[in-house]
Design a protein around this motif. Structure first.
Motif, PDB file in Angstrom:
ATOM      1  N   THR A 114       0.827  -1.208   0.000  1.00 22.66           N
ATOM      2  CA  THR A 114       0.000   0.000   0.000  1.00 22.66           C
ATOM      3  C   THR A 114       0.861   1.258   0.000  1.00 22.66           C
ATOM      4  OG1 THR A 114      -0.177  -0.209   2.420  1.00 22.66           O
ATOM      5  CG2 THR A 114      -1.989  -1.075   1.089  1.00 22.66           C
ATOM      6  N   GLY A 115       2.021   1.209   0.649  1.00 26.29           N
ATOM      7  CA  GLY A 115       2.893   2.378   0.659  1.00 26.29           C
ATOM      8  C   GLY A 115       3.440   2.709  -0.716  1.00 26.29           C
ATOM      9  N   ILE A 116       3.683   1.687  -1.533  1.00 22.83           N
ATOM     10  CA  ILE A 116       4.210   1.925  -2.876  1.00 22.83           C
ATOM     11  C   ILE A 116       3.240   2.739  -3.714  1.00 22.83           C
ATOM     12  CG2 ILE A 116       4.773   0.740  -5.049  1.00 22.83           C
ATOM     13  CD1 ILE A 116       6.041  -1.470  -3.345  1.00 22.83           C
ATOM     14  N   THR A 117       1.936   2.635  -3.446  1.00 22.77           N
ATOM     15  CA  THR A 117       0.956   3.374  -4.251  1.00 22.77           C
ATOM     16  C   THR A 117       1.133   4.881  -4.134  1.00 22.77           C
ATOM     17  OG1 THR A 117      -0.680   3.353  -2.454  1.00 22.77           O
ATOM     18  CG2 THR A 117      -0.704   1.508  -3.988  1.00 22.77           C
ATOM     19  N   TRP A 118       1.759   5.365  -3.046  1.00 19.34           N
ATOM     20  CA  TRP A 118       2.003   6.802  -2.883  1.00 19.34           C
ATOM     21  C   TRP A 118       3.351   7.233  -3.460  1.00 19.34           C
ATOM     22  CZ3 TRP A 118      -0.565   4.791   1.675  1.00 19.34           C
ATOM     23  CH2 TRP A 118      -1.809   5.363   1.924  1.00 19.34           C
ATOM     24  N   SER A 119       4.172   6.297  -3.901  1.00 18.68           N
ATOM     25  CA  SER A 119       5.534   6.627  -4.303  1.00 18.68           C
ATOM     26  C   SER A 119       5.569   7.290  -5.674  1.00 18.68           C
ATOM     27  CB  SER A 119       6.405   5.363  -4.304  1.00 18.68           C
ATOM     28  OG  SER A 119       5.936   4.431  -5.258  1.00 18.68           O
TER      29      SER A 119
ATOM     30  N   SER B  40     -21.520   0.276  -5.654  1.00 18.72           N
ATOM     31  CA  SER B  40     -21.409  -0.227  -7.021  1.00 18.72           C
ATOM     32  C   SER B  40     -19.977  -0.181  -7.556  1.00 18.72           C
ATOM     33  CB  SER B  40     -22.333   0.571  -7.948  1.00 18.72           C
ATOM     34  OG  SER B  40     -21.947   1.934  -7.985  1.00 18.72           O
ATOM     35  N   PHE B  41     -19.019   0.240  -6.740  1.00 16.38           N
ATOM     36  CA  PHE B  41     -17.618   0.254  -7.181  1.00 16.38           C
ATOM     37  C   PHE B  41     -17.170  -1.182  -7.484  1.00 16.38           C
ATOM     38  CE2 PHE B  41     -15.747   4.345  -5.100  1.00 16.38           C
ATOM     39  CZ  PHE B  41     -16.724   5.097  -5.735  1.00 16.38           C
ATOM     40  N   PRO B  42     -16.314  -1.373  -8.472  1.00 18.48           N
ATOM     41  CA  PRO B  42     -15.716  -2.701  -8.662  1.00 18.48           C
ATOM     42  C   PRO B  42     -14.947  -3.115  -7.416  1.00 18.48           C
ATOM     43  CG  PRO B  42     -15.252  -1.243 -10.530  1.00 18.48           C
ATOM     44  CD  PRO B  42     -15.843  -0.397  -9.454  1.00 18.48           C
ATOM     45  N   LEU B  43     -14.867  -4.414  -7.179  1.00 22.55           N
ATOM     46  CA  LEU B  43     -14.188  -4.913  -5.985  1.00 22.55           C
ATOM     47  C   LEU B  43     -12.743  -4.412  -5.891  1.00 22.55           C
ATOM     48  CD1 LEU B  43     -14.184  -6.611  -3.436  1.00 22.55           C
ATOM     49  CD2 LEU B  43     -13.605  -8.610  -4.848  1.00 22.55           C
ATOM     50  N   PRO B  44     -11.960  -4.401  -6.990  1.00 20.45           N
ATOM     51  CA  PRO B  44     -10.591  -3.877  -6.871  1.00 20.45           C
ATOM     52  C   PRO B  44     -10.545  -2.432  -6.394  1.00 20.45           C
ATOM     53  CG  PRO B  44     -10.795  -5.138  -8.889  1.00 20.45           C
ATOM     54  CD  PRO B  44     -12.182  -4.991  -8.331  1.00 20.45           C
ATOM     55  N   ALA B  45     -11.510  -1.605  -6.848  1.00 23.48           N
ATOM     56  CA  ALA B  45     -11.549  -0.210  -6.406  1.00 23.48           C
ATOM     57  C   ALA B  45     -11.884  -0.128  -4.919  1.00 23.48           C
ATOM     58  CB  ALA B  45     -12.571   0.571  -7.223  1.00 23.48           C
ATOM     59  N   LYS B  46     -12.786  -0.980  -4.464  1.00 19.74           N
ATOM     60  CA  LYS B  46     -13.100  -1.006  -3.036  1.00 19.74           C
ATOM     61  C   LYS B  46     -11.895  -1.443  -2.222  1.00 19.74           C
ATOM     62  CE  LYS B  46     -18.073  -1.970  -3.381  1.00 19.74           C
ATOM     63  NZ  LYS B  46     -19.152  -2.954  -3.090  1.00 19.74           N
ATOM     64  N   LEU B  47     -11.213  -2.489  -2.687  1.00 16.56           N
ATOM     65  CA  LEU B  47     -10.035  -2.974  -1.968  1.00 16.56           C
ATOM     66  C   LEU B  47      -8.954  -1.908  -1.898  1.00 16.56           C
ATOM     67  CD1 LEU B  47      -9.772  -6.619  -3.366  1.00 16.56           C
ATOM     68  CD2 LEU B  47     -10.626  -5.891  -1.131  1.00 16.56           C
ATOM     69  N   THR B  48      -8.811  -1.142  -2.981  1.00 15.01           N
ATOM     70  CA  THR B  48      -7.831  -0.058  -2.975  1.00 15.01           C
ATOM     71  C   THR B  48      -8.195   0.986  -1.926  1.00 15.01           C
ATOM     72  OG1 THR B  48      -7.342  -0.380  -5.328  1.00 15.01           O
ATOM     73  CG2 THR B  48      -6.767   1.755  -4.364  1.00 15.01           C
ATOM     74  N   THR B  49      -9.470   1.374  -1.886  1.00 14.11           N
ATOM     75  CA  THR B  49      -9.926   2.356  -0.903  1.00 14.11           C
ATOM     76  C   THR B  49      -9.719   1.839   0.513  1.00 14.11           C
ATOM     77  OG1 THR B  49     -11.576   3.226  -2.437  1.00 14.11           O
ATOM     78  CG2 THR B  49     -11.912   3.686  -0.097  1.00 14.11           C
ATOM     79  N   TRP B  50     -10.112   0.604   0.758  1.00 15.75           N
ATOM     80  CA  TRP B  50      -9.952   0.037   2.102  1.00 15.75           C
ATOM     81  C   TRP B  50      -8.482  -0.101   2.476  1.00 15.75           C
ATOM     82  CZ3 TRP B  50     -14.041  -4.090   0.537  1.00 15.75           C
ATOM     83  CH2 TRP B  50     -15.323  -3.563   0.753  1.00 15.75           C
ATOM     84  N   GLY B  51      -7.653  -0.471   1.506  1.00 14.32           N
ATOM     85  CA  GLY B  51      -6.231  -0.624   1.793  1.00 14.32           C
ATOM     86  C   GLY B  51      -5.586   0.690   2.194  1.00 14.32           C
ATOM     87  N   ILE B  52      -5.931   1.759   1.488  1.00 16.65           N
ATOM     88  CA  ILE B  52      -5.378   3.077   1.814  1.00 16.65           C
ATOM     89  C   ILE B  52      -5.864   3.532   3.186  1.00 16.65           C
ATOM     90  CG2 ILE B  52      -5.460   5.518   1.165  1.00 16.65           C
ATOM     91  CD1 ILE B  52      -5.464   4.604  -1.751  1.00 16.65           C
ATOM     92  N   ASP B  53      -7.156   3.365   3.440  1.00 17.06           N
ATOM     93  CA  ASP B  53      -7.702   3.783   4.732  1.00 17.06           C
ATOM     94  C   ASP B  53      -7.113   2.957   5.877  1.00 17.06           C
ATOM     95  OD1 ASP B  53      -9.228   5.696   3.497  1.00 17.06           O
ATOM     96  OD2 ASP B  53     -11.040   4.457   3.403  1.00 17.06           O
ATOM     97  N   LEU B  54      -6.884   1.665   5.634  1.00 15.82           N
ATOM     98  CA  LEU B  54      -6.276   0.816   6.654  1.00 15.82           C
ATOM     99  C   LEU B  54      -4.836   1.241   6.915  1.00 15.82           C
ATOM    100  CD1 LEU B  54      -6.925  -1.689   8.394  1.00 15.82           C
ATOM    101  CD2 LEU B  54      -5.925  -3.094   6.576  1.00 15.82           C
ATOM    102  N   HIS B  55      -4.095   1.576   5.852  1.00 19.62           N
ATOM    103  CA  HIS B  55      -2.714   2.046   5.991  1.00 19.62           C
ATOM    104  C   HIS B  55      -2.650   3.342   6.787  1.00 19.62           C
ATOM    105  CE1 HIS B  55       1.503   2.270   4.248  1.00 19.62           C
ATOM    106  NE2 HIS B  55       1.357   3.467   4.785  1.00 19.62           N
TER     107      HIS B  55
END
Length: 485
Positions: free
Chosen positions: A239-244, A362-377
């Motif tokens: 998840t940290g790499i997504t901000w790099s 209605s977001f695709p599951l990958p988009a939801k996982l991305t949102t949850w991953g960022i919020d969890l981080h």
């Protein structure tokens, strides 16, 4: 040839030839060498990132205490409309500041946040006026940062964690730490599994050996701590790499290619070619026919009421007027904890008609996982429990680095007597690898180095350093052998 004793013919003896050299194990030693070098050279970056990350994990809770005056007000039913609260805030900042967004008080006892753009602020910064919705009292005046609305303390710690307050050059440190953290953790996991298989009892590879001393005691604690934090370390790395800067850009391109991007709110008004196309960041605009700063304060109440009738169901929302002509007003939910609420609606400020909406359900599951991953981080998904787990996890990662350095110090090459703790991970493991092993290692290194450029650069540096050190030691050994009588 005839045997002189028996007189019988004896076949000639064949010339003795040395048997082909046996290749020793190569994959395990290679992983040990990689784990050793990465931990030794990248460890300081990981330690700084872990320490600053531990501080950042607690900032959402700390903010509630440090900024209690600004964030909270005596519990009372709201008396003032949003428009009236905005007028109070505008009177506080003067005519030069442009109104950019409003966050109504989410709960009784909270304040309304009215945000302005003005000269002297940095990128993504706003000046926020905190207003008591019941009395109109101005409770505070602070600079806030980003879509999360971070207040000064959290912003300072966030910049420390992200870039050491060095700007874009400093972000290379955090990308290096995030990229290598996952690799070191995965390699350590493989080494731990091998150790687990070799142990007579599973507890021998999981529990720290309290009766051991010196290097073996440190190793047991390093191993036990790693077994606990490894999955969390990999998660923080990914998840940290997504901000790099560099690796994050590749992640964004991959998400686009796979269709995993978050649905964007289209704020364009029909019939206006000047509005431009919508993109993934379109929701950061706003708009009707009036530019930001010139919006009628009373319109905020009307737009919010429309959004509440469509899909806005929480009090944690942000209302943005249009950033330029031809765009719609936007109302976006900001509830990051469980259940996540990130619905949004775009409203034409002239006709008060809804022009577009997005629904988190209605977001695709990958988009939801991305949102949850960022919020969890960020420690937002599960509130204080999330923050405490991140704090302990970050401390565990930092402890792993410290234990690793102590282990190296115990068996450093200059230590006497030598051999304590066993030999260091040997170099030259690839010399024992079969051809397919060499190709596999080269392919993996190429893929990882291309996707995570800083890993590629530093991996080449590791190899160069290792080769140079090996040549220097071999030369010294040769000189010492030649000088021995």
């Amino acid at each position: 040839m005839t045997d002189t004793l028996t007189g019988t013919d004896v076949p000639p003896a064949s010339d003795p030839s040395p048997p082909p050299p046996r290749r020793g194990p190569w994959f395990g030693p290679l992983l040990r060498r990689l784990h050793f070098y990465a931990g030794l050279l990248v460890g300081p970056f990981i330690l700084v990132a872990a320490t600053s990350g531990a501080l950042y994990a607690l900032t959402p809770a700390i903010e509630q205490v440090v900024y209690d005056q600004e964030l909270h007000a005596p519990v009372a039913d709201p008396v003032l409309t949003l428009g009236e609260q905005i007028e109070v805030a505008q009177g506080e900042v003067g005519a030069d500041a442009a109104l950019t967004a409003v966050r109504p008080a989410p709960e009784p006892g909270d304040t309304t946040r009215v945000m302005f753009a003005e000269d002297g602020l940095g990128p993504s910064e706003s000046r926020a006026i905190f207003v008591d919705p019941a009395t109109g009292e101005v409770r505070g005046d602070l600079t806030v940062y980003g879509s999360s609305g971070a207040l000064p303390l959290r912003t300072w710690i966030s910049n420390l964690h992200r870039s050491l307050h060095l700007g874009d050059p400093g972000r290379l440190y955090s990308e290096l730490a995030a990229s290598w953290l996952g690799i070191v953790a995965v390699v350590g996991l493989v080494l731990w599994i091998n150790r687990l298989r070799a142990a007579r009892r599973a507890a021998g590879a999981v529990r720290p050996k309290r009766k051991a001393t010196g290097y073996r005691r440190l190793l047991s604690w390093h191993t036990a701590t790693g077994a606990v934090v490894v999955l969390g370390a990999v998660f923080l790395s990914v998840t940290g790499i997504t901000w790099s800067q560099h690796g994050g850009g590749n992640v964004g391109e991959l998400r686009s290619e796979l269709g995993w991007t978050t649905p964007a709110l289209d704020t364009r008004l029909s019939g206006d070619p000047s509005a431009g196309g919508a993109d993934e960041h379109a929701e950061h605009g706003g708009g009707s026919s009036a530019p930001t700063g010139a919006a009628n304060p009373a319109t905020f109440d009307a737009v919010l009421a429309i959004a509440q009738g469509i899909n806005v169901n929480t009090g944690e929302v942000e209302i943005k007027p249009p950033a330029e002509p031809g765009l719609a007003w936007t109302v976006q939910e900001n509830k990051s904890d469980v259940p996540t609420e990130a619905d949004a609606v775009a409203v034409d400020g002239t006709t008060m008609q809804v022009v577009h909406r997005t629904d988190f359900a209605s977001f695709p599951l990958p988009a939801k996982l991305t949102t949850w991953g960022i919020d969890l981080h960020m420690g937002l998904l599960f509130g204080l429990a999330n923050q405490l787990v991140l704090f302990v996890l970050a401390l565990g990662i930092g402890a792993m680095v410290v234990l690793g350095y102590l282990m190296w110090w115990k068996r450093r090459p200059t230590r006497e007597p030598r051999g304590i703790g066993g030999p260091a991970p040997r170099r030259g493991a690839l010399q024992d690898a079969p051809w397919w092993g060499l190709l596999l290692v080269a392919a993996v290194a190429l893929v990882v180095g291309t996707f995570l450029p800083l890993v590629g650069y530093t991996l080449v540096a590791f190899v160069v350093v290792d080769v140079v050190v090996g040549l220097v030691r071999a030369r010294r050994a040769g000189q010492e052998a030649g000088a021995t009588p």
